[in-house]
Design an enzyme around this catalytic site. Structure first.
Site, mmCIF file in Angstrom:
data_model
loop_
_atom_site.group_PDB
_atom_site.id
_atom_site.type_symbol
_atom_site.label_atom_id
_atom_site.label_comp_id
_atom_site.label_asym_id
_atom_site.label_seq_id
_atom_site.Cartn_x
_atom_site.Cartn_y
_atom_site.Cartn_z
ATOM 1 N N HIS A 105 0.800 -1.271 0.038
ATOM 2 C CA HIS A 105 0.056 0.131 0.076
ATOM 3 C C HIS A 105 0.864 1.240 0.178
ATOM 4 O O HIS A 105 0.447 2.313 -0.612
ATOM 5 C CB HIS A 105 -0.857 0.071 1.104
ATOM 6 C CG HIS A 105 -1.691 1.229 1.389
ATOM 7 N ND1 HIS A 105 -1.488 2.002 2.465
ATOM 8 C CD2 HIS A 105 -2.545 2.122 0.892
ATOM 9 C CE1 HIS A 105 -2.233 3.182 2.605
ATOM 10 N NE2 HIS A 105 -2.885 3.091 1.363
ATOM 11 N N GLU A 135 1.974 1.964 -3.442
ATOM 12 C CA GLU A 135 0.885 2.580 -4.183
ATOM 13 C C GLU A 135 0.998 4.233 -4.091
ATOM 14 O O GLU A 135 0.806 4.757 -5.098
ATOM 15 C CB GLU A 135 -0.419 1.943 -3.692
ATOM 16 C CG GLU A 135 -1.550 2.685 -4.293
ATOM 17 C CD GLU A 135 -2.864 2.750 -3.527
ATOM 18 O OE1 GLU A 135 -3.482 3.869 -3.408
ATOM 19 O OE2 GLU A 135 -3.180 1.864 -2.940
ATOM 20 N N HIS A 136 1.105 4.563 -2.856
ATOM 21 C CA HIS A 136 1.284 6.056 -2.671
ATOM 22 C C HIS A 136 2.397 6.617 -3.366
ATOM 23 O O HIS A 136 2.237 7.562 -4.122
ATOM 24 C CB HIS A 136 1.518 6.343 -1.412
ATOM 25 C CG HIS A 136 0.205 6.366 -0.372
ATOM 26 N ND1 HIS A 136 -0.140 7.315 0.316
ATOM 27 C CD2 HIS A 136 -0.850 5.394 -0.317
ATOM 28 C CE1 HIS A 136 -1.335 7.200 0.747
ATOM 29 N NE2 HIS A 136 -1.801 5.840 0.549
ATOM 30 N N GLU A 138 -3.180 7.938 7.339
ATOM 31 C CA GLU A 138 -4.407 7.090 7.127
ATOM 32 C C GLU A 138 -4.684 6.073 8.005
ATOM 33 O O GLU A 138 -6.016 5.811 8.145
ATOM 34 C CB GLU A 138 -4.102 6.723 5.715
ATOM 35 C CG GLU A 138 -4.933 5.786 4.967
ATOM 36 C CD GLU A 138 -4.737 5.575 3.539
ATOM 37 O OE1 GLU A 138 -5.327 4.649 2.960
ATOM 38 O OE2 GLU A 138 -3.709 6.061 3.075
#
Length: 448
Positions: A77, A80-81, A157
């Site tokens: 993840h 992905e950023h 997040e």
């Protein structure tokens, strides 16, 4: 950036169906999609739809949180950023700015099983996004300061989605208990202490190992045909040199031998909750012959206000204010079958739990009725037809299917296979899956 664990199999465009008879049974058009393979081994699927004067462009990588190195949870993840931080050819921010200036939209999502990057753009902008997406397949650059900055974003997040949500914290603990050996036991976003320790080299190592044409699938939907797309795909994606598929670990779960319980108390909880997760087969793992039956069982047992659990616990006994069920079966690894309920005022989670198990025993011994089965089938097919989302819907479903290791025909045959499930198959699937030693029960309470 959106963090999506699962998008339900139910967003289908009307234009790929044709009515077969007056009984509302539907079949797919034979030519609803086209597929080809590029010279470097990359798969491409085109879903033509001339009714929409635009296109969706999604690149899927068969890599997700389940593929992370031990001790590096969250790197899939996190990467992905970082994929939005630019390349030498297209510096930080240029990709997003180009898409926005052309009137398009973009985003990305990571699951345990795959990672995807998508754009919705006018047809004339398709070649531009193909060139830019192909460039960042191998050309990503990451500076240490970008890593540090983005770590703060990811940690925030996690704070918002997990740390500040007692239910999410409980579910995280339940996953860790349900999956004894499989990496599905790690949170998709990562454990906080491991996110804090991730560095630039960790991200680059994961990127160089798994971001490759042979580990990617391009799906383009909308006002385009394979004949028009193929030259562009070869020009941009076909030019990306493949280093071959990286080996992935095939983690097998040991037998589930003991019922597990997770009790969580948090002063922020105002209303108790009950969750029961059952370890289950998926369409690609374990006793996959039960997957379609479990899909329908989740609808019959807990899919809405006419479901068994809602009617029994909420309407008749009035011991709960909410009750439902869901099945996660479109996975590369094992699946899960979840039952949840919120006790009514004055009732305890233990009372609701006892009532749920009574209903499960009744289901396993006597099965479901033909009326329940027919209603569930009709409802699921209706959801498939009408819960559509323009350009992205069908491309998302197709991507989930092929990224988890299934063939495109799985989508074409889904309605037929759901329609052929029998009441006895549902009873057998329930008996196989809904066993106490196969489960983790979670109770969420306020501080006593």
């Amino acid at each position: 950036i959106i963090l999506i664990a699962i998008i339900l199999l139910g967003i289908i465009l009307y234009s790929v169906f044709v009515p077969r008879d007056e009984e509302d049974i539907w079949q797919w058009k034979e030519d609803w999609y086209e597929a080809f393979t590029l010279s470097n081994g990359m798969k491409v699927i085109v879903i033509p739809n001339s009714k929409i004067p635009a296109v969706s462009h999604i690149i899927w990588y068969r890599i997700g949180a389940m593929d992370e190195p031990y001790g590096k949870s969250g790197i899939a993840h996190f990467l992905e950023h970082l994929m939005f931080k630019g390349t030498l050819k297209h510096p930080d921010g240029k990709f997003s700015k180009t898409v926005a200036e052309g009137g398009g939209q973009e985003n990305a999502f990571t699951s345990q099983d795959y990672t995807a990057y998508y754009q919705k753009v006018p047809l004339e902008q398709l070649e531009t996004v193909m060139e830019m997406e192909a460039d960042r397949m191998k050309g990503l650059t990451i500076a240490d300061e970008q890593m540090t900055s983005e770590r703060s974003v990811v940690l925030e997040e996690r704070n918002m989605q997990i740390e500040n949500n007692p239910r999410s914290l409980l579910n995280e603990q339940m996953d860790a208990a349900l999956f004894q050996n499989h990496p599905y036991g790690n949170p998709l976003i990562g454990w906080k202490h491991e996110i804090e320790a991730l560095n630039t080299q960790d991200a680059l190592d994961f990127y160089h190992k798994y971001y490759d044409p042979q580990n990617a699938i391009l799906i383009v939907g909308g006002d385009i045909t394979a004949e028009k797309l193929k030259p562009l795909a070869e020009k941009y994606y076909g030019a990306v040199q493949s280093e071959g598929k990286a080996e992935k670990l095939n983690i097998i779960e040991p037998p589930q031998r003991a019922e597990r319980r997770v009790i969580m108390r948090d002063e922020r909880v105002k209303q108790d909750e009950l969750w029961i997760d059952f370890y289950a087969p998926s369409h690609t793992y374990g006793a996959s012959e039960h997957a379609y039956a479990l899909t329908l069982l989740s609808k019959i047992l807990g899919g809405g206000t006419i479901s068994r659990l809602y009617q029994e616990l909420v309407v008749k006994q009035k011991i709960a204010v909410m009750a439902g069920a869901q099945y996660s079966g479109l996975k590369r690894g094992p699946g899960s079958f979840t039952i949840y309920a919120i006790p009514a005022e004055g009732k305890t989670p233990e009372e609701v739990e006892a009532a749920i198990h009574k209903q499960l025993n009744l289901l396993i011994t006597k099965g479901v009725t033909e009326d329940e089965l027919a209603s569930a089938k009709k409802s699921m097919i209706a959801e498939m037809l009408y819960s559509r989302e323009g350009l992205l819907g069908l491309s998302i479903i197709m991507g989930q299917v092929v990224a988890t290791g299934l063939e495109p025909e799985f989508v074409s045959k889904w309605t037929q296979n759901i329609g052929s499930v029998t009441a006895e198959q549902i009873r057998a699937a329930a008996a196989y899956t809904l066993k106490r030693n196969n489960s983790v029960t979670g109770v969420l309470k306020g501080n006593e």
